[in-house]
Design an enzyme around this catalytic site. Structure first.
Site, PDB file in Angstrom:
ATOM      1  N   LYS A 151     -10.533  -9.970   8.623  1.00 12.21           N
ATOM      2  CA  LYS A 151     -10.040  -8.948   7.697  1.00 12.21           C
ATOM      3  C   LYS A 151     -10.031  -9.504   6.281  1.00 12.21           C
ATOM      4  CE  LYS A 151      -5.765  -6.624   6.357  1.00 12.21           C
ATOM      5  NZ  LYS A 151      -4.444  -6.117   6.711  1.00 12.21           N
ATOM      6  N   GLU A 196       6.431  -2.472  -0.175  1.00  9.35           N
ATOM      7  CA  GLU A 196       6.373  -3.616   0.745  1.00  9.35           C
ATOM      8  C   GLU A 196       7.310  -4.756   0.330  1.00  9.35           C
ATOM      9  OE1 GLU A 196       2.464  -4.760   1.843  1.00  9.35           O
ATOM     10  OE2 GLU A 196       3.201  -6.263   3.258  1.00  9.35           O
ATOM     11  N   GLU A 240      -5.483  -3.924  12.146  1.00 12.41           N
ATOM     12  CA  GLU A 240      -5.272  -4.370  10.763  1.00 12.41           C
ATOM     13  C   GLU A 240      -3.795  -4.736  10.557  1.00 12.41           C
ATOM     14  OE1 GLU A 240      -6.786  -1.391   8.049  1.00 12.41           O
ATOM     15  OE2 GLU A 240      -5.558  -2.168   6.418  1.00 12.41           O
ATOM     16  N   GLU A 375      -9.053   5.603   0.028  1.00  8.98           N
ATOM     17  CA  GLU A 375      -7.717   5.023   0.228  1.00  8.98           C
ATOM     18  C   GLU A 375      -7.209   4.378  -1.062  1.00  8.98           C
ATOM     19  OE1 GLU A 375      -7.028   3.063   3.998  1.00  8.98           O
ATOM     20  OE2 GLU A 375      -5.830   1.569   2.954  1.00  8.98           O
TER      21      GLU A 375
HETATM   22  C1  LIG Z   1      -3.621  -3.652  -0.889  1.00  2.91           C
HETATM   23  C2  LIG Z   1      -2.825  -2.604  -0.940  1.00  2.91           C
HETATM   24  O1  LIG Z   1      -2.106  -2.159   0.145  1.00  2.91           O
HETATM   25  C3  LIG Z   1      -1.879  -2.997   1.268  1.00  2.91           C
HETATM   26  C4  LIG Z   1      -0.543  -2.638   1.789  1.00  2.91           C
HETATM   27  C5  LIG Z   1      -0.374  -1.581   2.647  1.00  2.91           C
HETATM   28  C6  LIG Z   1      -1.487  -1.016   3.284  1.00  2.91           C
HETATM   29  C7  LIG Z   1      -2.721  -1.544   3.115  1.00  2.91           C
HETATM   30  C8  LIG Z   1      -3.897  -0.952   3.817  1.00  2.91           C
HETATM   31  O2  LIG Z   1      -3.709  -0.042   4.641  1.00  2.91           O
HETATM   32  O3  LIG Z   1      -5.023  -1.354   3.535  1.00  2.91           O
HETATM   33  C9  LIG Z   1      -2.954  -2.768   2.319  1.00  2.91           C
HETATM   34  O4  LIG Z   1      -3.008  -3.855   3.196  1.00  2.91           O
HETATM   35  C10 LIG Z   1      -2.622  -1.838  -2.175  1.00  2.91           C
HETATM   36  O5  LIG Z   1      -1.789  -0.918  -2.182  1.00  2.91           O
HETATM   37  O6  LIG Z   1      -3.259  -2.158  -3.201  1.00  2.91           O
END
Ligand SMILES: C=C(O[C@H]1C=CC=C(C(=O)O)[C@@H]1O)C(=O)O
Length: 391
Positions: A151, A196, A240, A375
């Protein structure tokens, strides 16, 4: 309440710390930035005379801090001890004054200065436009298929110009109002609303909230619920997420013998998207401060990837920009080492009239580049919308 020129803030729901002025500013850089900050903080606390009759979370001597993501970043990492701290929790407010003399003079909270005009900033792609991002994700997926790594989190930036005299307290206020369940922060011109929690230390207990795996909110109640269920049952997102949880547990085990994660991830609802989330809790067994744990945890798989070293090298190769403090730790530490630190997501750096916003996505073997681009677009929404005038 916020200082118009140098707003300093950490807040979520009923809890908040506002700093006014800078009594001490400590700067760090490079691979030793966390160790240097942890040791500088111990030295500073040892030399301070602290009167803290309330002795509760956020009272007494504290520093707000923000750290660069990368060991090689040109961005400085900072710990700032404000001259005046105004704190608030659900049941009490307090003021802490920090000065060179002792006893400190009685606190004088400056009068609130009304907000300036509405801000409107258009953000445009920085060094990686939409096609560039799709190409970077495509390259990352092929490296994952080649078994180089499992990843990697790839980000892109958007850049805009603040109007002369633009009052960024408006942006901070919009983030706090629209994202009450996120940590709203502003430290040294770096602001955002992150969902987070990297790590929180409170009286010997340690906790964290791991996020990884995201889905767009639905357009009505039914499609919204379907989006949450699809996320919770998606193998790609579960995988993930699991990388991120295992990574945090492994880092914390050296400091907490009984640290555990919630059995199943849950779906966390934010105004812009759904996340898969896991809460992690334990008791500290080695007296680490929150900054020691920041050092142990950063960078997590939610912002770097797995394995960490390979992911960091791929980020340097595929992202043609310096992340600065994006995805780095942001938060505060108290004299006893307790503190709260978030992963600085949904964030932007304001400097010399330019605002640079950042967002990324976790790339795994099943990732579809165009979807990852969408996203990141959703993850930019908090900052993009806070830069638009209220309708
Ligand atoms: C890298 C980011 O989110 C991370 C945190 C939550 C979900 C994430 C995802 O689903 O990819 C990422 O790992 C960002 O918001 O820039």
């Amino acid at each position: 309440m916020l200082d118009r020129r140098h707003p300093l803030l950490w807040s979520r729901r009923g809890f908040g710390l506002v700093g006014i002025g800078e009594a001490v500013r400590l700067e760090f850089c490079g691979p030793t930035r966390f160790a240097d900050a942890a040791s500088a903080w111990r030295t500073l606390v040892a030399a301070a005379t602290i009167t803290d009759p309330l002795r509760r979370t956020g009272t007494g001597l504290i520093a707000l801090g923000s750290f660069a993501f990368s060991d090689h970043s040109a961005e400085t990492s900072v710990l700032i001890v404000p001259e005046l701290i105004v704190g608030r929790d659900v049941d009490q407010s307090w003021v802490t004054r920090v000065g060179a003399g002792y006893p400190a003079p009685p606190p004088a909270v400056p009068p609130a200065v009304p907000f300036g005009d509405d801000i409107e900033v258009t953000l445009r792609p920085g060094s990686l436009d939409a096609n560039g991002y799709v190409a970077a994700v495509t390259a990352a997926v092929s490296r994952i298929h080649d078994h180089e790594l499992s990843k990697v989190v790839l980000a892109r930036e958007l850049v805009g110009t603040l109007p002369a005299g633009g009052d960024i307290r408006r942006v901070i206020d919009a983030l706090g109002t629209r994202y009450p369940d996120c940590w709203t922060f502003c430290v040294d011109g770096f602001l955002g609303a992150s969902p987070e929690t990297l790590v929180s230390v409170d009286g010997g207990s340690v906790s964290a909230r791991v996020l990884a795996g995201s889905a767009a909110r639905g357009t009505d109640a039914e499609s919204d619920q379907a989006a949450a269920v699809a996320l919770a049952t998606s193998q790609k997102d579960q995988d993930e997420h699991e990388f991120a949880v295992q990574n945090v547990l492994a880092s914390l085990r050296a400091h907490s013998a009984d640290v555990t994660a919630s059995e199943q991830p849950f779906t966390l609802k934010l105004p812009n998207l759904w996340h898969l989330a896991s809460d992690i809790e334990g008791e500290l067994t080695d007296g680490s401060t929150s900054l020691d744990l920041v050092r142990a945890l950063h960078p997590t798989a939610a912002v770097a990837g797995t394995p960490t070293k390979t992911a960091l090298a791929l980020i340097e190769e595929l992202e043609p920009f310096d992340r600065g403090r994006y995805a780095g730790p942001v938060g505060w530490i108290g004299a006893d080492g307790d503190g709260e630190w978030a992963v600085a997501l949904r964030s932007a750096q304001v400097r010399d009239g330019t605002i640079t916003a950042y967002a990324g996505a976790g790339i795994v073997s099943e990732s579809v580049p165009q979807r990852e681009l969408l996203e990141t677009r959703m993850k930019f929404r908090p900052i993009v919308e806070a830069l638009a005038p209220i309708e």
